[in-house]
Design a protein around this motif. Structure first.
Motif, PDB file in Angstrom:
ATOM      1  N   UNK A  24      35.925  28.968  36.398  1.00 24.27           N
ATOM      2  CA  UNK A  24      34.669  29.469  35.833  1.00 24.27           C
ATOM      3  C   UNK A  24      33.727  29.829  36.975  1.00 24.27           C
ATOM      4  N   UNK A  25      33.486  31.106  37.196  1.00 24.36           N
ATOM      5  CA  UNK A  25      32.662  31.545  38.320  1.00 24.36           C
ATOM      6  C   UNK A  25      31.182  31.268  38.119  1.00 24.36           C
ATOM      7  N   UNK A  26      30.781  30.938  36.878  1.00 22.73           N
ATOM      8  CA  UNK A  26      29.360  30.653  36.623  1.00 22.73           C
ATOM      9  C   UNK A  26      29.033  29.167  36.781  1.00 22.73           C
TER      10      UNK A  26
ATOM     11  N   UNK B  87      45.491  34.907  41.312  1.00 25.58           N
ATOM     12  CA  UNK B  87      44.434  34.852  40.311  1.00 25.58           C
ATOM     13  C   UNK B  87      44.025  36.279  39.929  1.00 25.58           C
ATOM     14  N   UNK B  88      43.722  36.464  38.637  1.00 24.88           N
ATOM     15  CA  UNK B  88      43.291  37.773  38.128  1.00 24.88           C
ATOM     16  C   UNK B  88      41.992  37.610  37.349  1.00 24.88           C
ATOM     17  N   UNK B  89      41.243  38.691  37.257  1.00 28.49           N
ATOM     18  CA  UNK B  89      39.965  38.664  36.560  1.00 28.49           C
ATOM     19  C   UNK B  89      40.207  38.477  35.067  1.00 28.49           C
ATOM     20  N   UNK B  90      39.494  37.542  34.466  1.00 29.10           N
ATOM     21  CA  UNK B  90      39.560  37.274  33.029  1.00 29.10           C
ATOM     22  C   UNK B  90      38.137  37.289  32.501  1.00 29.10           C
ATOM     23  N   UNK B  91      37.621  38.477  32.285  1.00 24.86           N
ATOM     24  CA  UNK B  91      36.228  38.606  31.904  1.00 24.86           C
ATOM     25  C   UNK B  91      35.358  38.724  33.146  1.00 24.86           C
ATOM     26  N   UNK B  92      34.058  38.738  32.934  1.00 27.49           N
ATOM     27  CA  UNK B  92      33.129  38.927  34.056  1.00 27.49           C
ATOM     28  C   UNK B  92      32.869  37.638  34.832  1.00 27.49           C
ATOM     29  N   UNK B  93      33.149  36.486  34.249  1.00 24.13           N
ATOM     30  CA  UNK B  93      32.775  35.219  34.893  1.00 24.13           C
ATOM     31  C   UNK B  93      33.940  34.233  34.965  1.00 24.13           C
TER      32      UNK B  93
END
Length: 401
Positions: A112-114, A137-143
């Protein structure tokens, strides 16, 4: 085919592993149908895990170079602050290490980047995101970032390589990071002190500096035979008599001794009127006050004992058995032929020079009473001369002291 602990035979283990790991290979000895189904499921899982862990040598080198480059970019992204760079790299390593320890748990494969911890240290810097994407790792949504979406088993080999590369960079930079940490802490302390000084009221009176007397002399005085120490502070220009007026016993002649300055003064001497500076007792000194009568008695007893010892030593030198060294004819290191006598076999003997060796016993020698009386008178005269000379030597030593 089931066993616990150490197997009985090596061939038994080989047959079991061949049947477990090689598809289509029969167990020897054969197993039941239920056991065969259990082993087939285990074989399928082992083959999938081994296949997913494949990672070529060239891919390993490319990933190591990519991680090292991203770490250098991270240092530039934090404006050269190694402390912040080390903190961000350590957090990325922790995220990767959690996945390696729990490859089947999807909870650790999602970031969770947030998050309040991850956002300022990882999501804020593009090099950290690039390192995570380099290991899968791949982007899964903006955060959020996700690893192995829809997979039950993932290849942890790239994660291990990336973790080792980060560990190598941290170990290589630990001394620079420690120096940067100290520097940053000092800057923070200076900024805090500057802020505290700025918030202090302006009308605060400065602290008065303690004035020190340049002529102050500190004396430690002890009466002979007692443990109590008197501490007196006086001026360097004060006389010794003035300073000791309240300490010295009234009506008694005493002797003041300072061993460090080699000073011996009697209370009746004119030296008592000199200043502490002239007596070299400035700026501090330790004094011992004793009775003059006791001191004289000690000197007399010492003088008497010294005279008696010297006279006894000289009488002993004229009698008994002596060598050429003890009587002073030869020195110990003169290397003269008369010093030692070779007794053969490597044994050396001292040369005895006494004149009474080989003489008949006293009872066999006829006595001459007149000669004996004359010898006693001469010996008494010699002893008186010796004692007189020893007393003169002691008096000269006392005057010298």
């Amino acid at each position: 085919n089931k066993f616990e602990g150490l197997p009985r035979e090596e061939k038994f283990v080989q047959n079991f592993m061949m049947g477990l790991l090689v598809p289509g290979q029969a167990f020897n000895p054969p197993v039941s149908e239920s056991q065969q189904q259990q082993f087939d499921e285990m074989t399928s899982k082992l083959v999938k895990a081994a296949g997913s862990a494949a990672f070529s040598f060239s891919a390993r080198e490319r990933l190591q170079d990519r991680i090292a480059k991203r770490l250098d970019e991270l240092v530039e992204a934090v404006d050269g602050d190694l402390v912040d760079a080390d903190s961000s790299a350590t957090l990325v390593r922790s995220l990767i290490s959690h996945v390696i320890s729990n490859p089947m748990n999807e909870k650790y494969r999602r970031i969770n980047l947030s998050n309040k911890v991850i956002a300022p240290k990882v999501a804020k810097y593009p090099p950290c995101i690039a390192m995570l994407k380099a290991v899968g790792f791949a982007q899964a949504g903006s955060e959020a970032l996700l690893l192995g979406k829809g997979k039950k088993v993932i290849n942890i080999a790239p994660l291990v390589v990336a973790r080792d590369a980060i560990d190598k960079w941290i170990d290589k930079s630990r001394y620079k990071v420690a120096a940067a940490t100290r520097k940053k802490r000092d800057e923070q302390d200076r900024a805090r002190l500057a802020l505290e000084n700025a918030n202090k009221p302006v009308d605060e009176e400065p602290e008065e500096e303690e004035k020190v007397d340049p002529n102050l002399t500190k004396l430690r005085i002890r009466l002979e035979g007692k443990k109590q120490v008197h501490r007196i502070e006086a001026s360097a220009d004060d006389s010794l008599a003035t300073v000791l007026s309240g300490v010295l016993p009234e009506g008694e002649d005493v002797q003041i001794t300072c061993a460090a300055k080699r000073l011996v003064v009697k209370s009746s001497d004119k030296t008592m009127n000199k200043s502490l500076r002239d007596l070299q007792l400035f700026p501090s000194a330790s004094l011992v006050v004793g009775s003059v009568a006791k001191s004289n008695k000690k000197d007399e007893s010492r003088k008497t004992s010294n005279i008696a010892k010297r006279a006894a030593a000289q009488r002993a030198k004229r009698s008994g058995s002596h060598t050429m060294q003890t009587v002073g004819i030869y020195g110990k290191d003169d290397n003269l032929k008369g010093e030692l006598v070779d007794g053969g076999g490597g044994t050396l003997y001292e040369h005895d020079v006494t004149d009474d060796e080989g003489e008949p016993p006293e009872e066999d020698i006829p006595k001459d009473e007149d000669a004996d009386d004359e010898a006693e008178e001469i010996e008494d005269e010699l002893e008186e001369d010796e004692e007189g000379s020893l007393e003169e030597e002691d008096e000269e030593e006392d005057e010298y002291d």
